[in-house]
Design a protein around this motif. Structure first.
Motif, PDB file in Angstrom:
ATOM      1  N   GLU A 113      -5.276  41.798  -8.837  1.00 19.96           N
ATOM      2  CA  GLU A 113      -6.151  42.959  -8.667  1.00 19.96           C
ATOM      3  C   GLU A 113      -7.617  42.549  -8.728  1.00 19.96           C
ATOM      4  O   GLU A 113      -8.436  42.981  -7.892  1.00 19.96           O
ATOM      5  N   GLN A 114      -7.974  41.722  -9.702  1.00 16.77           N
ATOM      6  CA  GLN A 114      -9.360  41.263  -9.801  1.00 16.77           C
ATOM      7  C   GLN A 114      -9.759  40.439  -8.579  1.00 16.77           C
ATOM      8  O   GLN A 114     -10.860  40.611  -8.035  1.00 16.77           O
ATOM      9  N   THR A 115      -8.884  39.560  -8.148  1.00 19.16           N
ATOM     10  CA  THR A 115      -9.207  38.688  -7.016  1.00 19.16           C
ATOM     11  C   THR A 115      -9.385  39.489  -5.735  1.00 19.16           C
ATOM     12  O   THR A 115     -10.343  39.276  -4.977  1.00 19.16           O
ATOM     13  N   LEU A 116      -8.478  40.417  -5.474  1.00 24.07           N
ATOM     14  CA  LEU A 116      -8.591  41.228  -4.259  1.00 24.07           C
ATOM     15  C   LEU A 116      -9.828  42.125  -4.303  1.00 24.07           C
ATOM     16  O   LEU A 116     -10.491  42.320  -3.273  1.00 24.07           O
ATOM     17  N   ARG A 117     -10.154  42.653  -5.466  1.00 17.68           N
ATOM     18  CA  ARG A 117     -11.344  43.501  -5.581  1.00 17.68           C
ATOM     19  C   ARG A 117     -12.606  42.688  -5.296  1.00 17.68           C
ATOM     20  O   ARG A 117     -13.505  43.155  -4.571  1.00 17.68           O
ATOM     21  N   GLN A 118     -12.667  41.472  -5.837  1.00 20.03           N
ATOM     22  CA  GLN A 118     -13.832  40.633  -5.596  1.00 20.03           C
ATOM     23  C   GLN A 118     -13.932  40.224  -4.135  1.00 20.03           C
ATOM     24  O   GLN A 118     -15.011  40.261  -3.527  1.00 20.03           O
ATOM     25  N   ASP A 120     -12.757  41.823  -1.543  1.00 15.90           N
ATOM     26  CA  ASP A 120     -13.093  42.999  -0.734  1.00 15.90           C
ATOM     27  C   ASP A 120     -14.593  43.261  -0.780  1.00 15.90           C
ATOM     28  O   ASP A 120     -15.214  43.581   0.246  1.00 15.90           O
ATOM     29  N   GLN A 121     -15.191  43.120  -1.946  1.00 15.89           N
ATOM     30  CA  GLN A 121     -16.633  43.345  -2.054  1.00 15.89           C
ATOM     31  C   GLN A 121     -17.406  42.321  -1.230  1.00 15.89           C
ATOM     32  O   GLN A 121     -18.361  42.674  -0.531  1.00 15.89           O
ATOM     33  N   ARG A 134      -4.518  47.853   3.662  1.00 23.04           N
ATOM     34  CA  ARG A 134      -4.479  47.555   2.233  1.00 23.04           C
ATOM     35  C   ARG A 134      -3.040  47.612   1.754  1.00 23.04           C
ATOM     36  O   ARG A 134      -2.332  48.590   2.021  1.00 23.04           O
TER      37      ARG A 134
END
Length: 288
Positions: A113-118, A120-121, A134
């Motif tokens: 979750e953290q990796t995908l969020r970073q 994506d940003q 997604r």
């Protein structure tokens, strides 16, 4: 004195115990262990009512029995899950002009979750991309189609080349290795860009051939026979220029693949240092 009674010849005798086969207690090297395991899997798959499938727990237990580290086993399992189905290109277009895909893989710290969020940003802010699909374990992006996105790419606003925006799609599945590590596989589909360059190169070659044919036809009608060889030789210049220029345009795809590969590796560099110390067992980037 009476003699002893001779033994009955037909009386069965006790069986002689068989000598057990000798079992070697010598250790096996890594190559021998790999052959034994491969043969064992082959025999199990050929046994009736056997699917030949092993669960993750069975694979971990099997690897630990032969002395493999659990971290390396989880890393290998994660890489297997992120392996793409795209075949290795062996055609003429791939050999002459470069592959249609570029990809890079690495183990980083952080939950999926953290990796995908970073990621994506960074894709939205720095690479001029927008989300396409997604999923729980992956995201795919494509180039922005609005006016601002086109202006950023055209004038290199922000001092970036936006190489990933040339891809038809960029995907990033993330598979957890353990509670702290995850395997990221970045892949860019450059098939549309390569097709476009091949068409442009073919068009340039076709224009050169058409120009040569036109000049040769006019020369045959209006030029005296003595000067015809010279005129035909000059008429071949457009063909040479068109074929050479078309080939150069098509060969430019290789440079795009290289720039895309660097962009993918740079993203993984940023991920690797986003949460502190780089993760062990780094996977190598590769072309597709």
């Amino acid at each position: 004195m009476s003699s002893p009674t001779p033994p009955d010849r037909d009386e069965p005798r006790p069986p002689v115990p068989a000598t057990p086969p000798s079992v070697s207690t010598a250790g096996l090297d890594r190559a021998a262990v790999e052959r034994v395991l491969a043969r064992a899997v082959e025999l199990q798959a050929s046994t009736p009512d056997r699917t030949g499938l092993l669960s993750e727990a069975q694979i971990l237990e099997l690897g630990q029995e032969v002395g493999l580290a659990p971290e390396a086993l989880r890393q290998a399992l994660a890489e297997e899950r992120t392996r793409t189905a795209a075949p290795v290109e062996a055609g003429l277009a791939a050999r002459l002009f470069g592959p249609a895909h570029a990809s890079a893989t690495r183990t980083v710290r952080g939950t999926p979750e953290q990796t995908l969020r970073q990621l994506d940003q960074w894709m939205l802010r720095d690479e001029c991309l927008q989300p396409k699909r997604r999923f729980p374990d992956r995201i795919t992006w494509e180039a922005r189609r609005d006016i601002w996105g086109s202006l950023r790419r055209s004038f290199n606003l922000g001092g970036r080349e936006y190489a990933l925006a040339r891809a038809r799609e960029v995907g990033a599945p993330v598979v957890p290795v353990d509670d702290e590590l995850g395997l990221v596989h970045l892949a860019a589909d450059l098939s549309s860009a390569r097709t476009g360059r091949l068409r442009a190169g073919g068009a340039a070659a076709a224009v050169g051939l058409a120009s040569t044919a036109t000049m040769a036809a006019l020369a045959s009608m209006f030029v005296v026979p003595a000067a015809l060889p010279v005129v035909i030789a000059l008429a071949a210049v457009p063909t040479l220029a068109g074929v050479g220029g078309g080939y150069a345009v098509a060969r430019g795809h290789g440079a795009l693949v290289a720039r895309t590969q660097v962009a993918l590796e740079q993203l993984l560099d940023r991920l690797e240092h986003a949460w502190g110390t780089p993760a062990p067992f780094p996977a190598l980037g590769r072309f597709w």
